[in-house]
Design an enzyme around this catalytic site. Structure first.
Site, mmCIF file in Angstrom:
data_model
loop_
_atom_site.group_PDB
_atom_site.id
_atom_site.type_symbol
_atom_site.label_atom_id
_atom_site.label_comp_id
_atom_site.label_asym_id
_atom_site.label_seq_id
_atom_site.Cartn_x
_atom_site.Cartn_y
_atom_site.Cartn_z
ATOM 1 N N LYS A 40 0.832 -1.202 0.000
ATOM 2 C CA LYS A 40 0.000 0.000 0.000
ATOM 3 C C LYS A 40 0.870 1.258 0.000
ATOM 4 O O LYS A 40 2.047 1.222 0.361
ATOM 5 C CB LYS A 40 -0.938 0.025 1.210
ATOM 6 C CG LYS A 40 -0.265 0.315 2.566
ATOM 7 C CD LYS A 40 -0.273 1.801 2.906
ATOM 8 C CE LYS A 40 0.392 2.177 4.208
ATOM 9 N NZ LYS A 40 1.801 1.901 4.359
ATOM 10 N N GLY A 75 10.648 -2.283 4.636
ATOM 11 C CA GLY A 75 11.064 -1.125 5.414
ATOM 12 C C GLY A 75 10.917 0.192 4.691
ATOM 13 O O GLY A 75 11.529 1.189 5.072
ATOM 14 N N ALA A 76 10.095 0.233 3.649
ATOM 15 C CA ALA A 76 9.924 1.458 2.856
ATOM 16 C C ALA A 76 8.564 2.111 3.091
ATOM 17 O O ALA A 76 8.167 3.001 2.352
ATOM 18 C CB ALA A 76 10.099 1.149 1.369
ATOM 19 N N SER A 95 4.632 -3.950 3.788
ATOM 20 C CA SER A 95 5.094 -5.311 3.490
ATOM 21 C C SER A 95 4.656 -6.307 4.559
ATOM 22 O O SER A 95 4.244 -7.429 4.241
ATOM 23 C CB SER A 95 6.622 -5.338 3.333
ATOM 24 O OG SER A 95 7.266 -4.866 4.501
ATOM 25 N N SER A 96 4.730 -5.926 5.828
ATOM 26 C CA SER A 96 4.353 -6.873 6.887
ATOM 27 C C SER A 96 2.860 -7.162 6.859
ATOM 28 O O SER A 96 2.431 -8.297 7.090
ATOM 29 C CB SER A 96 4.765 -6.338 8.265
ATOM 30 O OG SER A 96 3.956 -5.260 8.668
ATOM 31 N N GLU A 139 -0.709 -8.611 12.680
ATOM 32 C CA GLU A 139 -0.058 -7.302 12.754
ATOM 33 C C GLU A 139 0.218 -6.890 14.202
ATOM 34 O O GLU A 139 1.228 -6.250 14.490
ATOM 35 C CB GLU A 139 -0.928 -6.245 12.056
ATOM 36 C CG GLU A 139 -0.843 -6.265 10.546
ATOM 37 C CD GLU A 139 0.462 -5.681 10.057
ATOM 38 O OE1 GLU A 139 0.547 -4.472 9.825
ATOM 39 O OE2 GLU A 139 1.433 -6.449 9.925
ATOM 40 N N ASP A 191 -3.097 -0.710 7.211
ATOM 41 C CA ASP A 191 -2.311 -1.466 6.231
ATOM 42 C C ASP A 191 -2.943 -2.815 5.919
ATOM 43 O O ASP A 191 -3.055 -3.215 4.749
ATOM 44 C CB ASP A 191 -0.883 -1.678 6.737
ATOM 45 C CG ASP A 191 -0.040 -0.420 6.665
ATOM 46 O OD1 ASP A 191 -0.616 0.665 6.440
ATOM 47 O OD2 ASP A 191 1.187 -0.511 6.844
#
EC number: 2.7.1.36
Length: 508
Positions: free
Chosen positions: A68, A205-206, A210-211, A256, A267
């Site tokens: 996202k 980490g951007a 991702s998680s 999460e 997310d």
């Protein structure tokens, strides 16, 4: 699809498992330990498969969930204003192999972060999770982790990656805690032995979710194995499809919580349902108000990673300090950002909005430009981000803004529909020359997808009879993000592929 019941990951890229000699880091699709793994040129280990021994009880299948971006409202959302987050077409892919009944093991392999471990199913703390006061149903709403259950899985987390550096161990343990909590909450001691293998095309980490993407994959895979989901199928009404994705979303949120402690839920909501959401949090002691934009259109996007390290906490603190020094001025900027978000959601939700119209896209792009300018005035941009805008503006390719906390990180560019391919290629070559990473993506696409069984039809001569089976060896051998996308991606090289199915949540 299975019959229905009627009733990372934050992590490091490029690391790889070194093996620790404990017999739990080398696995094959038979679930047995194996040695003699070979390494490909990228340093990623490959499994030696023993397909005859596996005797799977169910065919291998796959699930996939998107990342996202924040499209409008970053930073103002920290101060109680609304923001819009939307799915992007960079995705995580989870391959599930059911093993023969005699194996009685469950294995987790996240190839891109070097995580691989196997547990004996009988050794897991089922007694703690099966207590009447603790046991959850697949339709339960879990809003907090149970400390007793968290404690029960700790010994089974601590044995993972014992010889890795502490920073990598933290990443692995975070991923494993999410998996084990879901597996034990939803499963039972009689759960079939399985191998769960994950690859992702989402930069880690951007700030791209991702998680959450991984969490959605894990939750949906387990719920599918339990046959507690209906669909996805083409004739399923939208309201029923939304019910199924909400069931997945609830358990993805639990995952999460294992990873982040106190996640917003935004997310995982975007990764589950796709499209976009408007979210707002006025009271940080309560969950945010999240409103789905079920009919958010697909928009062409260029995502650029500046490769400039940033700290979200640092950028948020900068804005807070500026607000303390100039309260009236900064509040006016935040109010203006809120109006931009409102204008964007109203524009996109208009029934007459045409995502192929230069005029309509220009209106969205202008709002992105305004939003970026307001973020610049708060001091959260960076020369690397401004350089992307300079290059895009010079070529007249689209409208660019930073996404996320700023101070580095990523930018997004809404592409003009009429931009010549050679002009876009020239821009991308320039970005590569200046050490940017770029991804041509789609904004507002599908959420969770299912490939059951793991067979794709590409409509090419490479297809085997009945389609191309995605076995574990092919999946692990795919080179990098491009290789993964080409092999199993929703679109691959040839547009929509036959095989992947999605819960259709759109109103139309």
């Amino acid at each position: 699809m299975p019959p229905s019941n009627p009733a990372m990951v934050n992590g490091l890229n490029g690391s790889h498992a070194n093996g620790n000699g404990n017999g739990h880091n080398h696995i094959s699709d038979s679930g047995s330990e194996t040695s003699g793994e070979s390494s490909n040129g990228s340093g990623r280990r490959r499994m030696k498969l023993n397909r005859k021994m596996s005797s799977p009880m169910a065919p291998p299948f796959m699930v996939s969930a998107p990342g996202k971006v924040i499209v409008f409202g970053e930073h103002s959302v920290v101060h109680g204003k609304a923001a819009i987050a939307a799915a992007i077409s960079l995705r995580s892919y989870l391959h599930v192999t059911t093993l023969s009944k005699s194996k009685r093991t469950v294995s987790l392999r996240f190839a891109d972060i070097g995580l691989v471990h196997t547990w004996n199913i009988e050794d897991l703390p089922w007694e703690a999770f099966q207590q009447p006061s603790k046991k959850k149903s697949y339709y339960s709403l879990v809003t907090e982790l149970d400390p007793d259950l968290v404690a029960a899985i700790q010994p089974h987390i601590e044995v993972v990656s014992p010889n890795h550096p502490e920073e990598i161990r933290r990443v692995h343990h975070s991923s494993v805690s999410a998996f084990l909590y879901l597996f034990l909450s939803l499963g039972s001691p009689s759960f079939p032995p399985c191998l769960y293998t994950l690859r992702s095309t989402i930069p880690i980490g951007a700030g791209l979710g991702s998680s959450a993407s991984v969490s959605v994959c894990l939750a949906s895979a387990l719920l599918l194995q339990l046959r507690t989901l209906s669909g996805p199928h083409p004739d399923q009404p939208a309201d029923e499809a939304r019910l199924q994705v909400e069931r997945i979303n609830r358990w993805a949120f639990v995952s999460e919580m294992c990873i982040h402690g106190n996640p917003s839920g935004v997310d995982n909501t975007v990764a589950t349902q796709g499209k976009a959401v408007v979210f707002q949090r006025t009271d940080y002691s309560k969950p945010p108000n999240v409103r789905p934009l079920w009919d958010f259109p697909e928009l062409p996007l260029l995502l650029v990673d500046t490769r400039q390290a940033k700290s979200t906490a640092h950028e948020v603190a900068k804005v807070a300090k500026l607000k303390q020094t100039h309260p009236k001025l900064v509040n006016s900027i935040l109010d203006a950002m809120d109006k931009v978000t409102d204008a964007a959601s109203e524009l996109i939700e208009e029934t007459s909005f045409d995502n192929g119209s230069v005029e309509d896209l220009s209106k969205v792009g202008e709002l992105m430009t305004i939003n970026h300018g307001l973020l610049v005035s708060l001091g959260v941009s960076h020369p690397r981000l401004e350089r992307v805008r300079e290059l895009v503006d010079h070529e007249g390719i689209g409208w660019t803004k930073l996404t996320g906390a700023g101070g580095g990180g990523c930018s997004i560019t809404l592409l003009r529909p009429d931009v010549p391919a050679e002009k876009l290629q020239k821009l991308e070559e320039r970005l590569e020359t200046e050490n940017y990473a770029k991804f041509e993506t789609t904004l507002g696409g599908d959420g969770i997808g299912v490939l059951w069984p793991a067979v794709l039809k590409n409509g090419t001569e490479e297809d085997e009879e009945g389609g191309m089976e995605i076995d574990l060896e092919k999946f692990l051998e795919a080179e990098g993000t491009e290789g993964v996308e080409k092999l199993v991606g929703v679109h691959g090289d040839t547009g929509e592929r036959e095989g992947w199915k999605f819960w259709r949540v759109e109103s139309q």
